[in-house]
Design a protein around this motif. Structure first.
Motif, PDB file in Angstrom:
ATOM      1  N   CYS A  10       1.072  -0.985  -0.127  1.00  0.00           N
ATOM      2  CA  CYS A  10      -0.132   0.137  -0.213  1.00  0.00           C
ATOM      3  C   CYS A  10       1.169   1.421   0.747  1.00  0.00           C
ATOM      4  O   CYS A  10       1.880   0.904   1.096  1.00  0.00           O
ATOM      5  N   CYS A  13      -0.412   3.518   3.308  1.00  0.00           N
ATOM      6  CA  CYS A  13       0.007   3.347   4.798  1.00  0.00           C
ATOM      7  C   CYS A  13       0.553   2.459   4.672  1.00  0.00           C
ATOM      8  O   CYS A  13       1.435   1.961   5.861  1.00  0.00           O
ATOM      9  N   SER A  15       0.983  -1.071   4.565  1.00  0.00           N
ATOM     10  CA  SER A  15       0.413  -2.345   4.637  1.00  0.00           C
ATOM     11  C   SER A  15       0.332  -3.372   4.113  1.00  0.00           C
ATOM     12  O   SER A  15       0.582  -3.075   2.775  1.00  0.00           O
ATOM     13  N   CYS A  40      -6.978  -1.582   0.581  1.00  0.00           N
ATOM     14  CA  CYS A  40      -5.729  -2.237   1.656  1.00  0.00           C
ATOM     15  C   CYS A  40      -6.397  -2.128   2.384  1.00  0.00           C
ATOM     16  O   CYS A  40      -7.481  -1.505   2.459  1.00  0.00           O
ATOM     17  N   CYS A  43      -6.201   0.705   5.076  1.00  0.00           N
ATOM     18  CA  CYS A  43      -6.530   2.456   5.369  1.00  0.00           C
ATOM     19  C   CYS A  43      -7.543   2.257   4.308  1.00  0.00           C
ATOM     20  O   CYS A  43      -8.179   3.612   3.617  1.00  0.00           O
ATOM     21  N   PHE A  45      -7.822   2.113   0.899  1.00  0.00           N
ATOM     22  CA  PHE A  45      -7.010   2.928   0.340  1.00  0.00           C
ATOM     23  C   PHE A  45      -6.750   1.722  -1.715  1.00  0.00           C
ATOM     24  O   PHE A  45      -6.876   0.486  -1.087  1.00  0.00           O
TER      25      PHE A  45
END
Ligand code: ZN
Length: 299
Positions: A10, A13, A15, A40, A43, A45
């Motif tokens: 990601c 963030c 992740s 994600c 977050c 995204f």
């Protein structure tokens, strides 16, 4: 199904947990590139994974992308004329916000339709456009257009605008930080991107609209929340609002015919009042098709 991606998948963030959203891309481009859209798990995204390297991106834009979307020797004049309505809308929005007065910079200015529209109202205007043919077209209209941000030296601007550019970059936080660095102390960064929470993808999705939404040239897909998060991570203070560029006819066309190209469909049936009410409701629900962000540097 959530799965573990390669390290730091990601780009918002970091992740590694994400869910694949679609196995297909617009225009069958899943046959040309290995990337697929993911959301994600941490977050929300949405992004294409795996990220293209710079070399892969250059090869893609000069190869499959150009063959499919611009052909050889496409009509730059028609392209330019086709962007004038959007340029006018953006000029009006910026004027209403009091952002058209000082030194303006548009990053990703293409043939310069927006710069031409605002030139009479700003103290000075500059553009950045990496595409050589579009940059030369803009220069032929008397506009000052560089090929990348580095060519601008240490210049600062009161307005930095990027319309439908951020979704193309694979590092949106880094790109927003670079744009923020170009702002004068009271300057404003204005960004317009598609909204991944568009009603066509969330309220009444069809497989065709979902396929159409994911395009290999679009590396990042923002909601109001993830656009604000990206701006904050870039050291900016953002304000995001929604706007709706496509009308009710376009949406009915998607549902009835399962294909794009329906803008203005049923225009003799749908009244202006109905149109305003429909698009206003989508904006209120933040299920509109476009996001507009004004951001300033955090103190
Ligand atoms: Zn994330």
């Amino acid at each position: 199904m959530t799965r573990t991606l390669a390290a730091a998948a990601c780009r918002l963030c970091g992740s590694e947990q994400a869910s694949q959203l679609s196995a297909v891309l617009r225009d069958g481009m899943e046959r040309e590139v290995a990337q697929r859209p993911y959301r994600c798990a941490s977050c929300d995204f949405v992004f294409l994974h795996p990220a293209m390297t710079d070399g892969e991106a250059t090869a893609f834009y000069e190869g499959a992308f150009r063959r499919r979307y611009h052909g050889e020797g496409y009509d730059l004049h028609a392209f330019h004329e086709g962007r004038r309505d959007e340029a006018h809308r953006r000029r009006c929005a910026l004027r209403a916000e009091g952002l058209l007065s000082g030194r303006a910079l548009e990053v990703g200015c293409a043939t310069g339709a927006f710069l031409q529209a605002v030139a009479p109202e700003v103290a000075s205007c500059r553009g950045v456009e990496p595409d050589t043919a579009q940059r030369e077209f803009a220069r032929s209209r008397g506009l000052r257009v560089a090929s990348d941000l580095g060519e601008l030296g240490s210049s600062a601007f009161d307005l930095v605008a990027a319309f439908h550019v951020l979704e193309h970059v694979s590092d949106p936080v880094g790109f927003l930080a670079d744009l923020g660095d170009r702002l004068a102390p009271d300057g404003a960064l204005v960004v317009e991107v598609p909204n991944v929470d568009d009603a066509l993808l969330t309220l009444y999705p069809t497989p065709e609209a979902v396929r159409f939404a994911f395009h290999p040239a679009h590396q990042s897909y923002f909601s109001a929340a993830t656009l604000e998060a990206a701006a904050r991570r870039a050291g900016l203070l953002p304000r995001v609002v929604g706007l709706q560029r496509y009308g009710l006819g376009n949406h009915l066309h998607w549902l009835a015919r399962r294909e794009p190209g329906g803008q203005g469909w049923l225009h003799d049936v749908i009244s202006a009042e109905t149109e305003r009410s429909f698009t206003g409701d989508l904006v209120t629900a933040m299920a509109c098709d476009t996001l507009w962000m004004v951001a300033r540097r955090a103190p």
